[in-house]
Design an enzyme around this catalytic site. Structure first.
Site, PDB file in Angstrom:
ATOM      1  N   TYR A  58       0.844  -1.197   0.000  1.00 26.34           N
ATOM      2  CA  TYR A  58       0.000   0.000   0.000  1.00 26.34           C
ATOM      3  C   TYR A  58       0.874   1.239   0.000  1.00 26.34           C
ATOM      4  O   TYR A  58       2.037   1.219   0.414  1.00 26.34           O
ATOM      5  CB  TYR A  58      -0.962   0.015   1.196  1.00 26.34           C
ATOM      6  CG  TYR A  58      -0.328   0.246   2.555  1.00 26.34           C
ATOM      7  CD1 TYR A  58      -0.079   1.536   3.034  1.00 26.34           C
ATOM      8  CD2 TYR A  58       0.006  -0.822   3.377  1.00 26.34           C
ATOM      9  CE1 TYR A  58       0.481   1.759   4.284  1.00 26.34           C
ATOM     10  CE2 TYR A  58       0.571  -0.616   4.631  1.00 26.34           C
ATOM     11  CZ  TYR A  58       0.807   0.680   5.069  1.00 26.34           C
ATOM     12  OH  TYR A  58       1.370   0.884   6.308  1.00 26.34           O
ATOM     13  N   CYS A  59       0.317   2.330  -0.517  1.00 30.91           N
ATOM     14  CA  CYS A  59       0.957   3.648  -0.411  1.00 30.91           C
ATOM     15  C   CYS A  59      -0.059   4.588   0.223  1.00 30.91           C
ATOM     16  O   CYS A  59      -0.862   4.158   1.055  1.00 30.91           O
ATOM     17  CB  CYS A  59       1.462   4.135  -1.776  1.00 30.91           C
ATOM     18  SG  CYS A  59       0.202   4.275  -3.061  1.00 30.91           S
ATOM     19  N   TRP A  60      -0.059   5.853  -0.141  1.00 32.62           N
ATOM     20  CA  TRP A  60      -0.951   6.794   0.528  1.00 32.62           C
ATOM     21  C   TRP A  60      -2.419   6.513   0.208  1.00 32.62           C
ATOM     22  O   TRP A  60      -3.265   6.440   1.093  1.00 32.62           O
ATOM     23  CB  TRP A  60      -0.587   8.228   0.136  1.00 32.62           C
ATOM     24  CG  TRP A  60      -1.571   9.260   0.605  1.00 32.62           C
ATOM     25  CD1 TRP A  60      -2.389  10.021  -0.154  1.00 32.62           C
ATOM     26  CD2 TRP A  60      -1.859   9.624   1.967  1.00 32.62           C
ATOM     27  NE1 TRP A  60      -3.164  10.843   0.628  1.00 32.62           N
ATOM     28  CE2 TRP A  60      -2.847  10.619   1.941  1.00 32.62           C
ATOM     29  CE3 TRP A  60      -1.369   9.199   3.202  1.00 32.62           C
ATOM     30  CZ2 TRP A  60      -3.368  11.192   3.088  1.00 32.62           C
ATOM     31  CZ3 TRP A  60      -1.887   9.777   4.353  1.00 32.62           C
ATOM     32  CH2 TRP A  60      -2.864  10.761   4.285  1.00 32.62           C
ATOM     33  N   TYR A  74      -3.108   3.596   2.505  1.00 33.37           N
ATOM     34  CA  TYR A  74      -3.099   3.870   3.946  1.00 33.37           C
ATOM     35  C   TYR A  74      -4.422   4.457   4.402  1.00 33.37           C
ATOM     36  O   TYR A  74      -4.878   4.182   5.519  1.00 33.37           O
ATOM     37  CB  TYR A  74      -1.952   4.831   4.286  1.00 33.37           C
ATOM     38  CG  TYR A  74      -2.112   5.469   5.647  1.00 33.37           C
ATOM     39  CD1 TYR A  74      -1.798   4.767   6.800  1.00 33.37           C
ATOM     40  CD2 TYR A  74      -2.610   6.767   5.782  1.00 33.37           C
ATOM     41  CE1 TYR A  74      -1.966   5.336   8.058  1.00 33.37           C
ATOM     42  CE2 TYR A  74      -2.782   7.349   7.027  1.00 33.37           C
ATOM     43  CZ  TYR A  74      -2.460   6.626   8.168  1.00 33.37           C
ATOM     44  OH  TYR A  74      -2.641   7.187   9.400  1.00 33.37           O
TER      45      TYR A  74
END
Length: 356
Positions: free
Chosen positions: A96-98, A125
């Site tokens: 996952y990223c932002w 996130y």
């Protein structure tokens, strides 16, 4: 090559299905908060992210993407040669990223081409953060809480640790918040986590508890240092029965001097904490306290602080609303043996409470 899969939820049961949870955000983003158990394998460093973002806004989106892609390729290659070098062909990572966008998908594409069954968390996130908010702010927890209460310096934190060692379910809010829960409670070598990180840590503990067994918590105000206890838990704490530890003032003062040795040995930190008292002590009182510190009479200083600030605050809090009681434990001393005996007695009372 494996197809990239998508995960729509971020509850602990779903996250637990993966061999690794990879947070592809920058180290600064990861440090503020992350999903429990996640490892930080950033596709952009803090500096690279700032550079690419500036170029994207001020110069050219195309140039920003090209430069960002080069950074991502190099960083993912480094992770493949280091952190991911020993992963087998059956490896199943969640990335996952932002917000589940370019960074996580870029990394996922490379890892899937290695042959790993790779999944991206939809929404990134922010999906995890929505889960935290829903559980801690919009829901109630069916916990059978029991509080360990008492005046400052009565050994509550140490007793809580002894209860955990005895197999009791415990939530140590001060450990989660990296703070001892008082005006002098800051830890010199451990800054407090962000509010988001505190909540993520707390939710990880809550998810692991057995709701059919009692859970013991130290009585706190609504904040531990600068970290706020979320409403779902705070409301349960406010209605929980409590066992009170009681010890003579002189014994508590001696205990505080031992427990706060770091503050005692740091005069600048001590003076600063004294100036932050909610009830301003006044110039003459501050001078008198400074003279006690100069003389090394920290027990007398602790007694003065208990009389002016801590004990009245505890009495005020004790008068607020109904406070179900499991009794008071009178402690003549606060040495290890006495606290062990207190922990054993609390176990007995908690088990009797649970059997009702």
């Amino acid at each position: 090559m494996s197809a990239i899969e998508i995960l729509e939820t971020a509850d602990p049961e779903s996250l637990a299905r993966y061999d690794a949870i990879i947070d592809a955000r920058s180290p600064a983003e990861f440090a503020e908060d992350h999903a429990p158990g996640a490892v930080n394998l950033p596709v952009l460093t803090n500096e690279e992210r700032a550079e690419v973002g500036t170029i994207y806004v001020q110069e050219s989106r195309f140039r920003a993407r090209r430069i960002g892609a080069a950074y991502i390729a190099r960083n993912v290659a480094r992770h493949l040669e280091t952190a991911l070098a020993d992963r087998p062909g059956s490896f199943k990572p969640l990335i996952y990223c932002w917000r589940g966008g370019q960074r996580s998908n870029a990394m996922a594409m490379i890892l899937s081409q290695v042959g790993w069954r790779t999944t991206v968390l939809s929404g990134g996130y922010r999906t995890w953060r929505r889960h935290v908010t829903a559980r801690l702010y919009d829901a109630s927890w069916p916990l059978r809480l029991v509080l360990v209460d008492g005046y400052t310096g009565s050994g509550k934190t140490e007793v809580l640790q002894k209860l955990a060692a005895r197999g009791q379910q415990v939530i140590d809010l001060e450990a989660l918040a990296a703070h001892r829960g008082s005006l002098f409670g800051g830890l010199a070598d451990r800054p407090q986590p962000s509010q988001k990180m505190f909540e993520s840590r707390l939710l990880g503990i809550l998810h692991g508890l057995d709701p059919d067994r009692p859970v013991i918590v130290e009585a706190e105000s609504s904040k531990v240092g600068e970290r706020m206890i979320p409403p779902a838990l705070w409301q349960a704490m406010a209605a929980a029965p409590r066992v009170e530890l009681s010890a003579p003032a002189q014994v508590r003062a001696a205990y505080l001097v031992r427990a706060y040795r770091d503050i005692v040995e740091d005069r600048a930190a001590l003076d600063e904490a004294l100036r932050r008292l909610p009830t301003p002590p006044g110039r003459k009182r501050l001078q008198a306290w400074g003279e006690l510190a100069d003389a090394g009479d920290f027990e007398a200083l602790a007694l003065a602080l208990m009389e002016l600030h801590y004990d009245p605050a505890y009495r005020r809090a004790s008068r607020k609303g109904a406070r179900p009681s499991l009794g008071v434990l009178e402690l003549a001393g606060l040495e290890a043996a006495a606290l062990d005996a207190a922990a054993d007695e609390i176990v007995r009372r908690v088990e009797a409470f649970a059997a009702r």
